[in-house]
Write an enzyme that holds these catalytic residues in place. Structure first.
Site, PDB file in Angstrom:
ATOM      1  N   GLU A 138      25.621  40.597  39.197  1.00 47.63           N
ATOM      2  CA  GLU A 138      25.921  40.607  37.776  1.00 47.63           C
ATOM      3  C   GLU A 138      24.892  39.793  36.986  1.00 47.63           C
ATOM      4  O   GLU A 138      25.091  39.464  35.820  1.00 47.63           O
ATOM      5  CB  GLU A 138      27.332  40.069  37.523  1.00 47.63           C
ATOM      6  CG  GLU A 138      28.407  40.941  38.167  1.00 47.63           C
ATOM      7  CD  GLU A 138      29.826  40.522  37.841  1.00 47.63           C
ATOM      8  OE1 GLU A 138      30.005  39.441  37.219  1.00 47.63           O
ATOM      9  OE2 GLU A 138      30.761  41.266  38.198  1.00 47.63           O
ATOM     10  N   ARG A 188      25.857  34.970  37.169  1.00 51.38           N
ATOM     11  CA  ARG A 188      25.168  35.782  36.161  1.00 51.38           C
ATOM     12  C   ARG A 188      23.793  35.257  35.785  1.00 51.38           C
ATOM     13  O   ARG A 188      23.149  35.808  34.900  1.00 51.38           O
ATOM     14  CB  ARG A 188      26.064  35.924  34.939  1.00 51.38           C
ATOM     15  CG  ARG A 188      27.344  36.681  35.268  1.00 51.38           C
ATOM     16  CD  ARG A 188      28.187  37.035  34.061  1.00 51.38           C
ATOM     17  NE  ARG A 188      29.270  37.906  34.474  1.00 51.38           N
ATOM     18  CZ  ARG A 188      30.513  37.511  34.761  1.00 51.38           C
ATOM     19  NH1 ARG A 188      30.819  36.224  34.688  1.00 51.38           N
ATOM     20  NH2 ARG A 188      31.435  38.363  35.136  1.00 51.38           N
ATOM     21  N   THR A 232      31.540  31.710  37.182  1.00 53.56           N
ATOM     22  CA  THR A 232      30.829  32.976  37.362  1.00 53.56           C
ATOM     23  C   THR A 232      29.709  33.146  36.350  1.00 53.56           C
ATOM     24  O   THR A 232      29.066  34.192  36.320  1.00 53.56           O
ATOM     25  CB  THR A 232      31.802  34.160  37.203  1.00 53.56           C
ATOM     26  OG1 THR A 232      32.388  34.120  35.892  1.00 53.56           O
ATOM     27  CG2 THR A 232      32.908  34.105  38.244  1.00 53.56           C
ATOM     28  N   GLY A 248      38.988  31.219  35.975  1.00 55.10           N
ATOM     29  CA  GLY A 248      40.310  30.803  36.438  1.00 55.10           C
ATOM     30  C   GLY A 248      41.385  30.901  35.377  1.00 55.10           C
ATOM     31  O   GLY A 248      42.485  30.367  35.556  1.00 55.10           O
ATOM     32  N   THR A 296      39.899  29.858  29.645  1.00 55.67           N
ATOM     33  CA  THR A 296      38.630  29.502  30.286  1.00 55.67           C
ATOM     34  C   THR A 296      37.439  30.101  29.535  1.00 55.67           C
ATOM     35  O   THR A 296      37.583  30.951  28.654  1.00 55.67           O
ATOM     36  CB  THR A 296      38.610  29.955  31.755  1.00 55.67           C
ATOM     37  OG1 THR A 296      39.004  31.325  31.836  1.00 55.67           O
ATOM     38  CG2 THR A 296      39.553  29.103  32.577  1.00 55.67           C
ATOM     39  N   ASN A 316      42.099  34.470  28.064  1.00 55.55           N
ATOM     40  CA  ASN A 316      43.526  34.633  27.827  1.00 55.55           C
ATOM     41  C   ASN A 316      44.323  33.377  28.172  1.00 55.55           C
ATOM     42  O   ASN A 316      43.861  32.525  28.939  1.00 55.55           O
ATOM     43  CB  ASN A 316      44.043  35.782  28.688  1.00 55.55           C
ATOM     44  CG  ASN A 316      43.742  35.558  30.165  1.00 55.55           C
ATOM     45  OD1 ASN A 316      42.620  35.785  30.600  1.00 55.55           O
ATOM     46  ND2 ASN A 316      44.723  35.085  30.930  1.00 55.55           N
ATOM     47  N   ASP A 359      46.045  39.938  28.473  1.00 53.04           N
ATOM     48  CA  ASP A 359      44.794  39.519  29.095  1.00 53.04           C
ATOM     49  C   ASP A 359      43.576  39.992  28.294  1.00 53.04           C
ATOM     50  O   ASP A 359      42.573  40.426  28.854  1.00 53.04           O
ATOM     51  CB  ASP A 359      44.715  40.034  30.534  1.00 53.04           C
ATOM     52  CG  ASP A 359      43.681  39.291  31.369  1.00 53.04           C
ATOM     53  OD1 ASP A 359      43.006  38.399  30.834  1.00 53.04           O
ATOM     54  OD2 ASP A 359      43.534  39.615  32.559  1.00 53.04           O
ATOM     55  N   ASN A 445      34.310  44.660  27.611  1.00 56.26           N
ATOM     56  CA  ASN A 445      34.473  43.467  28.423  1.00 56.26           C
ATOM     57  C   ASN A 445      33.196  42.646  28.340  1.00 56.26           C
ATOM     58  O   ASN A 445      32.474  42.706  27.348  1.00 56.26           O
ATOM     59  CB  ASN A 445      34.860  43.841  29.861  1.00 56.26           C
ATOM     60  CG  ASN A 445      35.714  42.790  30.535  1.00 56.26           C
ATOM     61  OD1 ASN A 445      35.296  41.660  30.714  1.00 56.26           O
ATOM     62  ND2 ASN A 445      36.932  43.158  30.912  1.00 56.26           N
ATOM     63  N   TRP A 446      32.857  41.935  29.416  1.00 59.12           N
ATOM     64  CA  TRP A 446      31.754  40.972  29.380  1.00 59.12           C
ATOM     65  C   TRP A 446      30.388  41.628  29.336  1.00 59.12           C
ATOM     66  O   TRP A 446      29.403  40.978  28.974  1.00 59.12           O
ATOM     67  CB  TRP A 446      31.836  40.056  30.607  1.00 59.12           C
ATOM     68  CG  TRP A 446      31.695  40.779  31.903  1.00 59.12           C
ATOM     69  CD1 TRP A 446      32.695  41.319  32.658  1.00 59.12           C
ATOM     70  CD2 TRP A 446      30.486  41.044  32.608  1.00 59.12           C
ATOM     71  NE1 TRP A 446      32.166  41.904  33.782  1.00 59.12           N
ATOM     72  CE2 TRP A 446      30.817  41.756  33.777  1.00 59.12           C
ATOM     73  CE3 TRP A 446      29.145  40.731  32.367  1.00 59.12           C
ATOM     74  CZ2 TRP A 446      29.858  42.164  34.700  1.00 59.12           C
ATOM     75  CZ3 TRP A 446      28.183  41.148  33.282  1.00 59.12           C
ATOM     76  CH2 TRP A 446      28.549  41.854  34.435  1.00 59.12           C
TER      77      TRP A 446
END
Length: 591
Positions: A138, A188, A232, A248, A296, A316, A359, A445-446
């Site tokens: 990633e 990443r 991450t 987390g 987080t 979330n 979420d 998303n990311w």
């Protein structure tokens, strides 16, 4: 190749047993002939088990047979890694790609134009690097003056950005006993400052390497007290501080953003995203729930040097699907935070999804764009949010400007009111399961968005899908997730990815490029001054399209699902475009 790194006389020189060297580093300027002799003695002779004289002869003959003299010289440039604050502040991205998003804006726009619409069809693979410790990378590579830095699991690898040859490798084992996202061991990328390289481990350590050799200079555990913490992300270096966050949020940890002194690794400040007792917003977190509230900060933020403001998204709340135990808005989850990078003090915040039950993390990149918006010059913050709405804020003060729905499948809210709060429909998780759109993966998303200044279009990958959300209250337990209770795919819905181009002024899509496949990719986007939009598609291909209309111009089948975002750089005035796919890094260039 000769590598010379500028360092001060008091640099730490601690050695580390994890570092593995594939090519010896030469730390001082010296004659090319002597450098090649040392290269031969220390590397080729050892590999071929020959006397150094014979090894050098073999190497010289091999080079002469395969490469013209002019090319020989071009493959031995001097690389200087000494990244200064003014270089990190520079916009837009040019020859080097110095951070996860290239520059602080998060626009992922490269000013390089050697590769353009007239010649992009000629793009070819220049080299491929295989990372042995990652199945689905990633990472977005960082390139400094011809040296590429990539991460895979807990490894950092320095590559010759022209050839893909390994220069050095720092390797450490993946951590055992992790759960959820951290157990995937994703990384990443790195941050850079002066001659130093910074990365995060899967178990939330921040470590610093010497870019000359990969030697470890320092290592700090920055998330302790709960085994469910992980990391991450890629660190973000701002001035003389390294900014980090954790993963987390689904596992009952207390989120934060933290800054460490780049030189020493000493903690400078920490901002807790879940307020403690008696702090503003603590009403949502009765008893000791604040210790497990989520929020987080698992993606890098962006930064405005003129405003001296750091923008960071939060995830979330926890438990994910049980809102009864956390009444109210659940600050500061699902927010963008505007922080003073020197002190960590909160300047303002904006919450996209108060009291989130689905979420809908707000960790998508907060992109910074200066433009005329509805007749007024604005310093915008733009975020395509996981909840299905595209938001525009004034980043000077957090003022809500607009929000538009960008997916068709959306049933949890009917719209956004004038204050920026969602107008809810009453959809919520239930014991028998409730179909909710967007689903668990979010409407996006990311994976990285981008912006093209010439067209003034904003690009991102949208995800049309729904999930069945179930609710069963549970108590926090270390070593277990904290969803309360779970999600399954909606059998009546088929996932689909769409590349969207949005006109920010009108709030309407300029064009849509619908992808084939079931929606399993997590690939991002990048634009260039060559009037190109690069992205990883949903059929394992790397593509280039016209940013003005989405017309396909070029593609390359990587043969692997893409979970990363592209970047671009130059070496010796030659432009390369690079993306990670599966366990490989592909770098492309013109013939």
């Amino acid at each position: 190749m000769i590598y010379r790194i500028s360092v001060t006389s008091n640099e730490v020189t601690k050695r580390d047993s994890h570092a593995r060297f594939s090519v010896p580093m030469i730390h001082r300027q010296r004659d090319n002939r002597e450098a090649r002799k040392q290269f031969a003695r220390s590397s080729v002779a050892r590999r071929l088990n020959l006397p150094s004289r014979h090894a050098f002869t073999y190497l010289a003959l091999l080079i002469l047979c395969l490469t013209p003299l002019a090319a020989q010289e071009s493959r031995h440039p001097e690389i200087v890694v000494d990244v200064k604050t003014e270089e990190l502040n520079a916009q837009p991205v040019a020859a080097d790609w110095l951070s996860y998003n290239g520059d602080y804006t998060g626009q992922r726009f490269s000013s390089l134009d050697q590769i353009n619409q007239t010649n992009v069809s000629q793009l070819r693979v220049a080299w491929v690097f295989h990372a042995p410790h990652s199945r689905d990378m990633e990472v977005t590579p960082v390139v400094v003056n011809g040296l590429m830095l990539v991460t895979a699991a807990n490894d950092v690898v320095a590559l010759d950005a022209q050839t893909g040859r390994v220069v050095w490798r720092y390797s450490r084992p993946v951590s055992e006993g992790l759960i959820d996202d951290a157990a995937q061991h994703h990384s990443r990328g790195v941050g850079v400052w002066k001659s130093r390289v910074y990365a995060e481990t899967d178990n939330a350590h921040l470590f610093c390497l010497d870019s000359r050799s990969g030697n470890l200079l320092w290592d700090v555990a920055y998330a302790e007290g709960n085994k469910n913490y992980g990391a991450t992300s890629a660190p973000l270096v701002v001035k003389d501080k390294v900014i980090v966050g954790t993963s987390g949020g689904d596992d009952g940890v207390r989120g934060f953003v933290a800054a460490y002194e780049a030189a020493s690794g000493k903690l400078a400040w920490r901002f807790w995203t879940i307020p403690g007792p008696s702090e503003p917003g603590s009403d949502s977190w009765p008893g000791e729930l604040y210790k497990h509230g989520g929020g987080t900060t698992w993606m890098p933020g962006t930064y405005d040097p003129q405003l001296n403001t750091l923008y960071w998204g939060t995830s979330n709340p926890a438990p994910d699907f049980d809102g009864a135990v956390r009444p109210g808005d659940d600050l500061y989850t699902d927010c963008v935070l505007a922080l003073d990078p020197d002190t960590g003090k909160l300047k303002w915040h904006f919450q996209f999804t108060p009291h989130d039950l689905f979420d809908y993390d707000a960790t998508e990149t907060p992109v910074l764009i200066d433009t005329i918006y509805r007749g007024t010059p604005r310093k915008l913050l733009v975020q395509a949010n996981r909840n299905g709405f595209l938001y525009l804020l004034d980043r000077t003060n957090g003022q809500f400007l607009s929000a538009v729905r960008f997916v068709e499948k959306l049933n949890w809210a009917s719209g956004i009111d004038a204050q920026g709060r969602p107008i809810r429909t009453g959809i919520r998780p239930s014991a028998n399961g409730t179909r909710t759109c967007p689903g668990f993966a979010g409407a996006t998303n990311w994976f990285s968005p981008s912006y093209h200044p010439a067209s003034k279009f904003f690009f991102f990958i949208a995800n049309e899908d729904c999930s069945i959300y179930s609710l069963k209250p549970e108590n926090f337990k270390e070593g277990q997730t904290y969803y309360a209770t779970g999600v399954r795919h909606s059998a009546m819905d088929r996932g689909q990815k769409i590349l969207l181009a949005y006109d920010l002024e009108s709030g309407k899509p300029a064009w849509r490029y619908v992808q084939t496949g079931e929606g399993y990719s997590s690939a991002g986007t990048m634009t260039t001054a060559g009037n190109l939009l690069f992205f990883g598609d949903n059929t394992q291909s790397f593509e280039a399209v016209d940013p003005r209309n989405g017309k396909p111009l070029w593609h390359f089948n990587t043969g692997q699902t893409i979970h990363a975002s592209p970047m671009s750089y130059t070496v010796l005035r030659k432009q390369y475009v690079t993306i990670a796919a599966g366990s490989d890094v592909f770098s492309f260039a013109l013939p």
